[in-house]
Design a protein around this motif. Structure first.
Motif, PDB file in Angstrom:
ATOM      1  N   PRO A 165      13.401 -24.024  27.352  1.00 60.06           N
ATOM      2  CA  PRO A 165      12.326 -23.009  27.320  1.00 60.06           C
ATOM      3  C   PRO A 165      11.352 -23.100  28.483  1.00 60.06           C
ATOM      4  CG  PRO A 165      12.652 -23.994  25.150  1.00 60.06           C
ATOM      5  CD  PRO A 165      13.462 -24.808  26.107  1.00 60.06           C
ATOM      6  N   PHE A 166      11.295 -24.292  29.096  1.00 60.88           N
ATOM      7  CA  PHE A 166      10.351 -24.454  30.203  1.00 60.88           C
ATOM      8  C   PHE A 166      10.836 -23.789  31.485  1.00 60.88           C
ATOM      9  CE2 PHE A 166       9.057 -27.874  27.356  1.00 60.88           C
ATOM     10  CZ  PHE A 166       7.677 -27.732  27.370  1.00 60.88           C
ATOM     11  N   LEU A 167      12.091 -23.329  31.509  1.00 65.95           N
ATOM     12  CA  LEU A 167      12.562 -22.571  32.668  1.00 65.95           C
ATOM     13  C   LEU A 167      11.776 -21.280  32.820  1.00 65.95           C
ATOM     14  CD1 LEU A 167      16.469 -22.940  32.564  1.00 65.95           C
ATOM     15  CD2 LEU A 167      14.857 -23.990  34.162  1.00 65.95           C
ATOM     16  N   TYR A 168      11.448 -20.668  31.694  1.00 65.35           N
ATOM     17  CA  TYR A 168      10.663 -19.427  31.740  1.00 65.35           C
ATOM     18  C   TYR A 168       9.249 -19.704  32.261  1.00 65.35           C
ATOM     19  CZ  TYR A 168       8.842 -14.884  30.326  1.00 65.35           C
ATOM     20  OH  TYR A 168       8.289 -13.635  30.327  1.00 65.35           O
ATOM     21  N   VAL A 169       8.700 -20.833  31.810  1.00 62.69           N
ATOM     22  CA  VAL A 169       7.368 -21.235  32.313  1.00 62.69           C
ATOM     23  C   VAL A 169       7.425 -21.489  33.812  1.00 62.69           C
ATOM     24  CG1 VAL A 169       5.547 -22.986  32.161  1.00 62.69           C
ATOM     25  CG2 VAL A 169       6.721 -22.210  30.087  1.00 62.69           C
ATOM     26  N   LEU A 170       8.526 -22.105  34.279  1.00 56.35           N
ATOM     27  CA  LEU A 170       8.695 -22.374  35.706  1.00 56.35           C
ATOM     28  C   LEU A 170       8.739 -21.070  36.497  1.00 56.35           C
ATOM     29  CD1 LEU A 170       9.120 -24.871  37.533  1.00 56.35           C
ATOM     30  CD2 LEU A 170      11.575 -24.449  37.370  1.00 56.35           C
ATOM     31  N   LYS A 171       9.385 -20.056  35.942  1.00 57.47           N
ATOM     32  CA  LYS A 171       9.466 -18.752  36.603  1.00 57.47           C
ATOM     33  C   LYS A 171       8.083 -18.100  36.696  1.00 57.47           C
ATOM     34  CE  LYS A 171      12.918 -16.201  35.453  1.00 57.47           C
ATOM     35  NZ  LYS A 171      13.820 -15.296  34.675  1.00 57.47           N
ATOM     36  N   LEU A 172       7.318 -18.190  35.588  1.00 55.93           N
ATOM     37  CA  LEU A 172       5.974 -17.603  35.601  1.00 55.93           C
ATOM     38  C   LEU A 172       5.040 -18.360  36.550  1.00 55.93           C
ATOM     39  CD1 LEU A 172       5.376 -16.766  31.829  1.00 55.93           C
ATOM     40  CD2 LEU A 172       6.058 -15.228  33.660  1.00 55.93           C
ATOM     41  N   LEU A 173       5.206 -19.681  36.606  1.00 60.88           N
ATOM     42  CA  LEU A 173       4.391 -20.473  37.523  1.00 60.88           C
ATOM     43  C   LEU A 173       4.687 -20.098  38.972  1.00 60.88           C
ATOM     44  CD1 LEU A 173       2.298 -22.735  37.537  1.00 60.88           C
ATOM     45  CD2 LEU A 173       4.162 -24.392  37.695  1.00 60.88           C
ATOM     46  N   ALA A 174       5.970 -19.857  39.287  1.00 62.52           N
ATOM     47  CA  ALA A 174       6.346 -19.410  40.632  1.00 62.52           C
ATOM     48  C   ALA A 174       5.712 -18.063  40.936  1.00 62.52           C
ATOM     49  CB  ALA A 174       7.870 -19.317  40.728  1.00 62.52           C
ATOM     50  N   LEU A 175       5.737 -17.176  39.941  1.00 61.83           N
ATOM     51  CA  LEU A 175       5.124 -15.854  40.119  1.00 61.83           C
ATOM     52  C   LEU A 175       3.625 -15.976  40.375  1.00 61.83           C
ATOM     53  CD1 LEU A 175       5.435 -12.769  40.042  1.00 61.83           C
ATOM     54  CD2 LEU A 175       5.086 -12.876  37.556  1.00 61.83           C
ATOM     55  N   CYS A 176       2.997 -16.910  39.675  1.00 60.19           N
ATOM     56  CA  CYS A 176       1.555 -17.130  39.844  1.00 60.19           C
ATOM     57  C   CYS A 176       1.231 -17.540  41.281  1.00 60.19           C
ATOM     58  CB  CYS A 176       1.101 -18.196  38.855  1.00 60.19           C
ATOM     59  SG  CYS A 176      -0.670 -18.547  38.926  1.00 60.19           S
ATOM     60  N   PHE A 177       2.006 -18.467  41.833  1.00 63.58           N
ATOM     61  CA  PHE A 177       1.770 -18.930  43.203  1.00 63.58           C
ATOM     62  C   PHE A 177       2.008 -17.796  44.206  1.00 63.58           C
ATOM     63  CE2 PHE A 177       1.743 -23.139  41.434  1.00 63.58           C
ATOM     64  CZ  PHE A 177       1.048 -23.908  42.347  1.00 63.58           C
ATOM     65  N   ILE A 178       3.009 -16.973  43.973  1.00 64.01           N
ATOM     66  CA  ILE A 178       3.320 -15.873  44.890  1.00 64.01           C
ATOM     67  C   ILE A 178       2.209 -14.828  44.864  1.00 64.01           C
ATOM     68  CG2 ILE A 178       4.904 -13.948  45.303  1.00 64.01           C
ATOM     69  CD1 ILE A 178       7.177 -15.788  44.352  1.00 64.01           C
ATOM     70  N   ILE A 179       1.656 -14.553  43.671  1.00 61.92           N
ATOM     71  CA  ILE A 179       0.547 -13.592  43.567  1.00 61.92           C
ATOM     72  C   ILE A 179      -0.665 -14.090  44.350  1.00 61.92           C
ATOM     73  CG2 ILE A 179      -1.146 -12.614  41.973  1.00 61.92           C
ATOM     74  CD1 ILE A 179       1.114 -12.442  39.886  1.00 61.92           C
ATOM     75  N   ILE A 180      -0.970 -15.379  44.206  1.00 67.08           N
ATOM     76  CA  ILE A 180      -2.101 -15.950  44.957  1.00 67.08           C
ATOM     77  C   ILE A 180      -1.850 -15.854  46.461  1.00 67.08           C
ATOM     78  CG2 ILE A 180      -3.377 -18.074  45.438  1.00 67.08           C
ATOM     79  CD1 ILE A 180      -2.994 -18.831  42.500  1.00 67.08           C
ATOM     80  N   ALA A 181      -0.606 -16.074  46.883  1.00 63.75           N
ATOM     81  CA  ALA A 181      -0.271 -15.949  48.303  1.00 63.75           C
ATOM     82  C   ALA A 181      -0.470 -14.518  48.783  1.00 63.75           C
ATOM     83  CB  ALA A 181       1.168 -16.393  48.534  1.00 63.75           C
TER      84      ALA A 181
END
Length: 333
Positions: free
Chosen positions: A55-71
């Motif tokens: 289930p943490f794969l989905y969290v990993l995907k959202l965390l990646a999205l979070c970093f990209i949005i900040i960029a």
């Protein structure tokens, strides 16, 4: 140095993250098709670590999205710098009477100390101007030439005191004004002013105050005159007792206001009457408003872009999620 975002509106996309988490773990799971079985005894098995971590794969995907949005919002460090150019400052000379009568106590603690206190605040406000000090009684001298060194100027102002051993007593308004003019006559600034303070009448000196005012006018110097003293009676110093203490007696306050008005009018200045500490402070505030410096300030901003680390981390996490979901976790339902 401050941190900021070039495109802060992209940060609104971060609101998608909690919504996606809520949908995945609460809404989506309730919409899954249920398979009814009479018993799960044969299917029961102990969950391995990989099953727990999936289930943490989905969290990993959202965390990646979070970093990209900040960029995308372009974080950066901002360094501001500025310098003042083409400053049209004003050259000012404060010419103050330091005769014995300036120790009169109608101002607190006395006239001279009150003038020094208010002048101190005035000097601190005039950050872009050059200021000088002239003191006079029966004679006059330049206490401080016109300077932009405010620390030295304020220290010199603090040390001004009545001293009959240095200057002959009396009030030589013409001589005091002439000394102030001499400090300004060669100034290249467009605006030159004198603040002339006295608490009495012109009773000594070889130069007529009106003649001095005409000289000021010829040099383009504006004179603001200030009469210092309450209306009526005030305690004046008259002598010293056996212990060296000053003896005060009530005497009538006499200021040649007509002369002060004429000096101001001749130079296109203005006459003020200060009857107490607050009025004296208000007069300096008005002069401060009347005489403003023109300043051109150039500002520069240097930006150190910080979006690259955020983007790289986001892409790394996204790639990691894709690799894990297609390799280690591929066989899981």
């Amino acid at each position: 140095m401050n941190s900021s975002f070039m495109h802060p509106h992209f940060l609104w996309l971060l609101l998608v993250i909690p919504i996606a988490l809520f949908w995945h773990y609460f809404i989506k799971n309730q919409q899954d098709v249920a398979l009814k079985m009479s018993t799960t005894e044969g299917l029961s098995t102990k969950k391995t670590l990989l099953i727990k971590l999936r289930p943490f794969l989905y969290v990993l995907k959202l965390l990646a999205l979070c970093f990209i949005i900040i960029a995308l919002a372009r974080p950066r460090n901002t360094q501001k710098s500025s310098y003042t150019d083409n400053t049209s400052g004003i050259d000012i000379v404060i010419a103050t009477d330091v005769s014995g009568s300036m120790l009169a106590t109608d101002f607190k603690p006395n006239r001279l100390e009150a003038i020094k206190e208010v002048a101190h605040s005035f000097i601190q406000k005039r950050v872009n101007d050059r200021i000088g000090l002239v003191v006079y009684a029966g004679e006059s001298y330049t206490r401080t030439p016109v300077t932009s060194d405010k620390a030295m100027l304020l220290n010199s102002l603090k040390e001004i005191q009545y001293n009959g051993m240095v200057l002959q007593d009396g009030t030589a308004i013409g001589i005091g004004l002439a000394t102030a003019i001499n400090r300004l006559k060669d100034s290249k600034t467009k605006s030159k002013i004198i603040i002339l303070l006295t608490d009495g009448v012109n009773n000594v000196g070889s130069l007529d105050p009106i003649s001095a005012a005409e000289i000021a006018k010829a040099y383009g110097i504006k004179v603001y005159t200030v009469g210092v003293g309450t209306n009526g009676m005030a305690n004046f110093p008259v002598a010293k007792d056996a212990n060296g203490n000053i003896v005060f007696q009530p005497q009538k306050v006499e200021i040649d206001e007509k002369l002060m008005q004429e000096i101001a009018a001749t130079t296109n200045g203005k006459y003020f009457r200060a009857t107490d500490n607050k009025k004296l402070e208000a007069i300096y505030d008005e002069i401060d408003r009347l005489e403003k410096s023109k300043i051109t300030e150039n500002r520069f901003m240097m930006f150190d872009e910080q979006f690259r680390p955020w983007l790289l981390i986001g892409l790394f996490l996204l790639a990691l999620e894709m690799i894990l979901s297609r390799t280690i976790f591929k066989s899981f339902i």
